[in-house]
Motif scaffolding. Structure first.
Motif, PDB file in Angstrom:
ATOM      1  N   ILE A 193       0.992  -1.117   0.034  1.00  0.00           N
ATOM      2  CA  ILE A 193      -0.056  -0.136   0.013  1.00  0.00           C
ATOM      3  C   ILE A 193       0.877   1.327  -0.006  1.00  0.00           C
ATOM      4  O   ILE A 193       1.873   1.375   1.051  1.00  0.00           O
ATOM      5  CB  ILE A 193      -0.889  -0.068   1.129  1.00  0.00           C
ATOM      6  N   CYS A 194       0.508   2.109  -0.827  1.00  0.00           N
ATOM      7  CA  CYS A 194       1.371   3.403  -0.986  1.00  0.00           C
ATOM      8  C   CYS A 194       0.350   4.481  -0.565  1.00  0.00           C
ATOM      9  O   CYS A 194      -0.586   4.682  -0.879  1.00  0.00           O
ATOM     10  CB  CYS A 194       1.904   3.453  -2.241  1.00  0.00           C
ATOM     11  N   SER A 195       1.220   5.327   0.133  1.00  0.00           N
ATOM     12  CA  SER A 195       0.572   6.615   0.538  1.00  0.00           C
ATOM     13  C   SER A 195       1.162   7.699  -0.237  1.00  0.00           C
ATOM     14  O   SER A 195       2.386   8.059  -0.262  1.00  0.00           O
ATOM     15  CB  SER A 195       0.647   6.712   2.059  1.00  0.00           C
ATOM     16  N   TYR A 196       0.246   8.696  -0.747  1.00  0.00           N
ATOM     17  CA  TYR A 196       0.725   9.720  -1.680  1.00  0.00           C
ATOM     18  C   TYR A 196      -0.158  10.888  -1.671  1.00  0.00           C
ATOM     19  O   TYR A 196      -1.217  11.186  -0.985  1.00  0.00           O
ATOM     20  CB  TYR A 196       0.994   9.108  -3.076  1.00  0.00           C
ATOM     21  N   SER A 197       0.073  12.025  -2.582  1.00  0.00           N
ATOM     22  CA  SER A 197      -0.707  13.186  -2.680  1.00  0.00           C
ATOM     23  C   SER A 197      -1.581  12.677  -4.020  1.00  0.00           C
ATOM     24  O   SER A 197      -1.213  12.632  -4.963  1.00  0.00           O
ATOM     25  CB  SER A 197       0.041  14.383  -3.157  1.00  0.00           C
ATOM     26  N   TYR A 198      -2.842  12.902  -3.482  1.00  0.00           N
ATOM     27  CA  TYR A 198      -4.064  12.854  -4.467  1.00  0.00           C
ATOM     28  C   TYR A 198      -3.999  13.727  -5.503  1.00  0.00           C
ATOM     29  O   TYR A 198      -3.924  13.471  -6.793  1.00  0.00           O
ATOM     30  CB  TYR A 198      -5.391  12.567  -3.789  1.00  0.00           C
TER      31      TYR A 198
ATOM     32  N   ILE B 141      -1.095  15.415  -6.721  1.00  0.00           N
ATOM     33  CA  ILE B 141       0.032  15.301  -7.533  1.00  0.00           C
ATOM     34  C   ILE B 141      -0.289  14.093  -8.368  1.00  0.00           C
ATOM     35  O   ILE B 141       0.185  14.222  -9.654  1.00  0.00           O
ATOM     36  CB  ILE B 141       1.180  15.144  -6.637  1.00  0.00           C
ATOM     37  N   LEU B 142      -0.790  13.066  -7.926  1.00  0.00           N
ATOM     38  CA  LEU B 142      -0.946  11.835  -8.778  1.00  0.00           C
ATOM     39  C   LEU B 142      -1.885  12.249  -9.846  1.00  0.00           C
ATOM     40  O   LEU B 142      -1.580  11.639 -11.200  1.00  0.00           O
ATOM     41  CB  LEU B 142      -1.185  10.502  -8.215  1.00  0.00           C
ATOM     42  N   TYR B 143      -3.107  12.804  -9.717  1.00  0.00           N
ATOM     43  CA  TYR B 143      -4.122  12.829 -10.441  1.00  0.00           C
ATOM     44  C   TYR B 143      -3.964  14.245 -11.115  1.00  0.00           C
ATOM     45  O   TYR B 143      -5.057  14.677 -11.873  1.00  0.00           O
ATOM     46  CB  TYR B 143      -5.334  12.529  -9.965  1.00  0.00           C
ATOM     47  N   GLY B 144      -3.108  14.881 -10.830  1.00  0.00           N
ATOM     48  CA  GLY B 144      -2.894  16.526 -11.643  1.00  0.00           C
ATOM     49  C   GLY B 144      -4.338  17.384 -11.221  1.00  0.00           C
ATOM     50  O   GLY B 144      -4.608  17.995 -12.076  1.00  0.00           O
TER      51      GLY B 144
ATOM     52  N   GLU C  20      -2.588  18.778  -1.183  1.00  0.00           N
ATOM     53  CA  GLU C  20      -2.386  18.322   0.387  1.00  0.00           C
ATOM     54  C   GLU C  20      -3.242  17.132   0.836  1.00  0.00           C
ATOM     55  O   GLU C  20      -2.952  16.736   1.784  1.00  0.00           O
ATOM     56  CB  GLU C  20      -2.692  19.587   1.196  1.00  0.00           C
ATOM     57  N   LEU C  21      -3.952  16.741  -0.096  1.00  0.00           N
ATOM     58  CA  LEU C  21      -4.824  15.662   0.332  1.00  0.00           C
ATOM     59  C   LEU C  21      -4.034  14.369   0.266  1.00  0.00           C
ATOM     60  O   LEU C  21      -3.778  13.888  -0.904  1.00  0.00           O
ATOM     61  CB  LEU C  21      -6.171  15.653  -0.597  1.00  0.00           C
ATOM     62  N   GLY C  22      -4.107  13.496   1.402  1.00  0.00           N
ATOM     63  CA  GLY C  22      -3.297  12.115   1.158  1.00  0.00           C
ATOM     64  C   GLY C  22      -4.454  11.091   0.748  1.00  0.00           C
ATOM     65  O   GLY C  22      -5.444  11.249   1.122  1.00  0.00           O
ATOM     66  N   HIS C  23      -3.657  10.257   0.342  1.00  0.00           N
ATOM     67  CA  HIS C  23      -4.654   8.856  -0.260  1.00  0.00           C
ATOM     68  C   HIS C  23      -3.691   7.776  -0.320  1.00  0.00           C
ATOM     69  O   HIS C  23      -2.602   7.775  -0.356  1.00  0.00           O
ATOM     70  CB  HIS C  23      -5.010   9.490  -1.611  1.00  0.00           C
ATOM     71  N   VAL C  24      -4.430   6.607  -0.374  1.00  0.00           N
ATOM     72  CA  VAL C  24      -3.445   5.244  -0.471  1.00  0.00           C
ATOM     73  C   VAL C  24      -4.164   4.528  -1.630  1.00  0.00           C
ATOM     74  O   VAL C  24      -5.495   4.568  -1.997  1.00  0.00           O
ATOM     75  CB  VAL C  24      -3.436   4.506   0.712  1.00  0.00           C
TER      76      VAL C  24
ATOM     77  N   GLU D 198       5.625   5.304 -13.248  1.00  0.00           N
ATOM     78  CA  GLU D 198       6.376   4.948 -12.015  1.00  0.00           C
ATOM     79  C   GLU D 198       6.977   5.894 -11.266  1.00  0.00           C
ATOM     80  O   GLU D 198       6.892   6.191 -10.159  1.00  0.00           O
ATOM     81  CB  GLU D 198       7.370   3.975 -12.387  1.00  0.00           C
ATOM     82  N   LEU D 199       7.652   7.000 -12.016  1.00  0.00           N
ATOM     83  CA  LEU D 199       8.258   8.074 -11.505  1.00  0.00           C
ATOM     84  C   LEU D 199       7.255   9.359 -11.083  1.00  0.00           C
ATOM     85  O   LEU D 199       7.351   9.982 -10.267  1.00  0.00           O
ATOM     86  CB  LEU D 199       9.230   9.028 -12.530  1.00  0.00           C
ATOM     87  N   HIS D 200       6.026   9.302 -11.714  1.00  0.00           N
ATOM     88  CA  HIS D 200       5.057  10.078 -11.359  1.00  0.00           C
ATOM     89  C   HIS D 200       4.497   9.638 -10.025  1.00  0.00           C
ATOM     90  O   HIS D 200       4.163  10.553  -9.005  1.00  0.00           O
ATOM     91  CB  HIS D 200       3.880  10.131 -12.408  1.00  0.00           C
ATOM     92  N   LEU D 201       4.201   8.496  -9.779  1.00  0.00           N
ATOM     93  CA  LEU D 201       3.820   7.875  -8.451  1.00  0.00           C
ATOM     94  C   LEU D 201       4.724   8.003  -7.526  1.00  0.00           C
ATOM     95  O   LEU D 201       4.382   8.677  -6.313  1.00  0.00           O
ATOM     96  CB  LEU D 201       3.556   6.294  -8.568  1.00  0.00           C
ATOM     97  N   TYR D 202       6.131   7.873  -7.876  1.00  0.00           N
ATOM     98  CA  TYR D 202       7.103   8.270  -6.886  1.00  0.00           C
ATOM     99  C   TYR D 202       7.263   9.760  -6.425  1.00  0.00           C
ATOM    100  O   TYR D 202       7.323  10.122  -4.942  1.00  0.00           O
ATOM    101  CB  TYR D 202       8.653   7.896  -7.553  1.00  0.00           C
ATOM    102  N   ASP D 203       6.929  10.721  -7.390  1.00  0.00           N
ATOM    103  CA  ASP D 203       6.943  11.984  -6.919  1.00  0.00           C
ATOM    104  C   ASP D 203       5.679  12.289  -6.027  1.00  0.00           C
ATOM    105  O   ASP D 203       5.731  13.220  -5.107  1.00  0.00           O
ATOM    106  CB  ASP D 203       6.792  12.856  -8.310  1.00  0.00           C
ATOM    107  N   ALA D 204       4.889  11.691  -6.361  1.00  0.00           N
ATOM    108  CA  ALA D 204       3.392  12.042  -5.420  1.00  0.00           C
ATOM    109  C   ALA D 204       3.442  11.491  -4.011  1.00  0.00           C
ATOM    110  O   ALA D 204       3.049  12.126  -3.080  1.00  0.00           O
ATOM    111  CB  ALA D 204       2.252  11.323  -6.228  1.00  0.00           C
ATOM    112  N   ILE D 205       4.289  10.413  -3.846  1.00  0.00           N
ATOM    113  CA  ILE D 205       4.522   9.923  -2.605  1.00  0.00           C
ATOM    114  C   ILE D 205       5.582  10.663  -1.945  1.00  0.00           C
ATOM    115  O   ILE D 205       5.306  11.100  -0.675  1.00  0.00           O
ATOM    116  CB  ILE D 205       5.393   8.470  -2.786  1.00  0.00           C
TER     117      ILE D 205
END
Length: 181
Positions: free
Chosen positions: A111-116, A118-121, A127-131, A160-167
């Protein structure tokens, strides 16, 4: 694996429901899980569970994940999972896809935690966290995730790198769940 659609602010409990059901054929709902851990919702939001508090900051919304409390929850419910957490700053962006592959090969749930946002533009939601649950990395290093929603739930193919950046934006990481024998 049975897909679960999350209630608002219950994305982490929804994914726990999915992996517990898949690994142990146990039915513990996202609401039962959220009740145990407690959730934070926006001020004035409807009551979904009893163990609920409010905040005016989107940084606070959802469950505040505590590894010891999760392990305690597993032990209390006789769930033989071992959980680990890897902060994203300890994983190089160059090795990110290989890191995921290695853990998936060991039959772990990720399970990865990231910025909603950033990942979805969606800048308004940065600032909203998501997993999401990571299920695969393809030959092009694209990551297949299951997003529990509720908005736009389902399987997604993300860079992959977009997910990495969002995390990294949310100072998130990856939670691994392995069956403890």
């Amino acid at each position: 694996m049975k897909n679960v659609i999350a209630e608002n602010y219950l994305c982490f409990p929804a994914l726990l429901e999915m992996i517990i059901n898949d690994a142990f054929d146990m039915n513990i709902s996202q609401f039962e899980i959220a009740e145990y851990f407690g959730i934070v919702v926006p001020c004035g939001y409807k009551r979904i569970i009893n163990n609920q508090s409010e905040s005016s900051s989107s940084l606070d919304f959802g469950i505040h994940i505590d590894l010891e409390k999760i392990q305690e929850f597993f032990e209390k419910n006789r769930i033989k999972f071992k959980i680990n957490y890897y902060e994203i700053n300890r994983v190089s962006d160059i090795c990110f896809a290989d890191f995921i592959r290695k853990h998936l090969r060991h039959r772990e749930y990720l399970i990865c935690s990231y910025s909603y946002g950033i990942l979805y533009g969606k800048e308004y939601a940065n600032e909203l966290g998501h997993v999401s649950l990571i299920s695969e990395v393809n030959v092009n290093d694209e990551v297949i995730i299951y997003d529990p929603g509720p908005d736009g739930y389902g399987k997604k193919l993300v860079n992959e790198l977009h997910l990495y950046d969002a995390i990294q934006y949310r100072h998130g990481g990856i939670y691994t769940f392995s069956i403890d024998s």
